[in-house]
Design a protein around this motif. Sequence first.
Motif, PDB file in Angstrom:
ATOM      1  N   ALA A   1       0.831  -1.387   0.025  1.00 10.66           N
ATOM      2  CA  ALA A   1       0.001   0.016   0.084  1.00 10.66           C
ATOM      3  C   ALA A   1       0.900   1.370  -0.006  1.00 10.66           C
ATOM      4  O   ALA A   1       1.852   1.349   0.365  1.00 10.66           O
ATOM      5  N   ALA A   2       0.352   2.378  -0.748  1.00 16.33           N
ATOM      6  CA  ALA A   2       0.985   3.533  -0.546  1.00 16.33           C
ATOM      7  C   ALA A   2       1.058   4.306   0.639  1.00 16.33           C
ATOM      8  O   ALA A   2       0.056   4.270   1.174  1.00 16.33           O
ATOM      9  N   GLU A   3       1.912   5.202   0.975  1.00 16.81           N
ATOM     10  CA  GLU A   3       2.018   5.972   1.967  1.00 16.81           C
ATOM     11  C   GLU A   3       0.964   7.107   2.073  1.00 16.81           C
ATOM     12  O   GLU A   3       0.870   7.740   0.823  1.00 16.81           O
ATOM     13  N   THR A   4       0.216   7.618   2.897  1.00 18.03           N
ATOM     14  CA  THR A   4      -0.541   8.777   2.899  1.00 18.03           C
ATOM     15  C   THR A   4       0.259  10.021   3.290  1.00 18.03           C
ATOM     16  O   THR A   4       1.338   9.683   4.137  1.00 18.03           O
ATOM     17  N   GLY A   5      -0.347  10.946   2.845  1.00 15.25           N
ATOM     18  CA  GLY A   5       0.212  12.312   3.540  1.00 15.25           C
ATOM     19  C   GLY A   5       0.834  13.272   2.513  1.00 15.25           C
ATOM     20  O   GLY A   5       0.427  12.988   1.183  1.00 15.25           O
ATOM     21  N   ALA A   6       1.766  14.053   2.915  1.00 14.69           N
ATOM     22  CA  ALA A   6       2.380  15.372   1.911  1.00 14.69           C
ATOM     23  C   ALA A   6       3.377  14.429   0.966  1.00 14.69           C
ATOM     24  O   ALA A   6       3.708  14.738  -0.010  1.00 14.69           O
ATOM     25  N   ASP A   7       3.933  13.469   1.465  1.00 16.55           N
ATOM     26  CA  ASP A   7       5.195  12.710   0.456  1.00 16.55           C
ATOM     27  C   ASP A   7       4.443  12.225  -0.682  1.00 16.55           C
ATOM     28  O   ASP A   7       5.055  12.339  -1.606  1.00 16.55           O
ATOM     29  N   THR A   8       3.330  11.388  -0.477  1.00 17.91           N
ATOM     30  CA  THR A   8       2.689  10.953  -1.853  1.00 17.91           C
ATOM     31  C   THR A   8       2.141  11.830  -2.609  1.00 17.91           C
ATOM     32  O   THR A   8       2.327  12.042  -3.840  1.00 17.91           O
ATOM     33  N   ALA A   9       1.760  13.180  -2.179  1.00 20.61           N
ATOM     34  CA  ALA A   9       1.075  14.338  -2.922  1.00 20.61           C
ATOM     35  C   ALA A   9       2.236  14.920  -3.705  1.00 20.61           C
ATOM     36  O   ALA A   9       2.312  15.169  -4.992  1.00 20.61           O
ATOM     37  N   ALA A  10       3.535  15.034  -3.029  1.00 24.35           N
ATOM     38  CA  ALA A  10       4.780  15.265  -3.653  1.00 24.35           C
ATOM     39  C   ALA A  10       5.351  14.509  -4.724  1.00 24.35           C
ATOM     40  O   ALA A  10       5.521  15.160  -5.849  1.00 24.35           O
ATOM     41  N   ALA A  11       5.251  13.350  -4.442  1.00 23.99           N
ATOM     42  CA  ALA A  11       5.727  12.421  -5.429  1.00 23.99           C
ATOM     43  C   ALA A  11       4.909  12.152  -6.615  1.00 23.99           C
ATOM     44  O   ALA A  11       5.381  12.027  -7.655  1.00 23.99           O
ATOM     45  N   ALA A  12       3.483  12.325  -6.404  1.00 24.02           N
ATOM     46  CA  ALA A  12       2.678  12.511  -7.576  1.00 24.02           C
ATOM     47  C   ALA A  12       2.808  13.773  -8.536  1.00 24.02           C
ATOM     48  O   ALA A  12       2.920  13.505  -9.685  1.00 24.02           O
ATOM     49  N   ALA A  13       2.925  14.762  -7.700  1.00 23.17           N
ATOM     50  CA  ALA A  13       3.252  16.018  -8.564  1.00 23.17           C
ATOM     51  C   ALA A  13       4.494  15.874  -9.333  1.00 23.17           C
ATOM     52  O   ALA A  13       4.593  16.365 -10.456  1.00 23.17           O
ATOM     53  N   GLU A  14       5.691  15.235  -8.890  1.00 26.51           N
ATOM     54  CA  GLU A  14       7.057  15.294  -9.446  1.00 26.51           C
ATOM     55  C   GLU A  14       6.837  14.323 -10.575  1.00 26.51           C
ATOM     56  O   GLU A  14       7.297  14.291 -11.619  1.00 26.51           O
TER      57      GLU A  14
END
Length: 140
Positions: free
Chosen positions: A61-74
């Motif tokens: 499962a993917a981690e939740t939070g700001a790290d996931t959003a930043a990775a998706a934006a990248e």
Amino acid sequence: MVTKIILVAILIFSMGIPFGGYYLSKKKEGATKASIAVNLLLFFGTLVVADMLLFGGHIYAAETGADTAAAAAEGWRYMAAALSTGLSCIGAGVAVASAASAAIGALSEDSSIMGKALIFVALAESIALYGLLISFSILG
């Protein structure tokens, strides 16, 4: 390590068989069509085998939070940069193909218009450079 060896062997096998079949049966009429059909079959078979070998592992499962959003934006930034470069290069290839053939035809009739013909071919080629500049600005 074993997976990589298997994939390399399958890749060499899938490239060698159609070329060997084509060169051995040059005397027959439908050798080219059969060689292309076998090549496509082996190529997509290699993709299926590589998919099963490389992506047949465990799912986490993917981690939740700001790290996931930043990775998706990248990831979207890289996808946008790749699309801008790739599509502009395809468009430049189509434009250069038509402009260069027209320039060669015009030069065969009148050799004094070489400068104008080169300008039109260079304008068509600049489409690829614009796409590359856009991808640099997306990544920068």
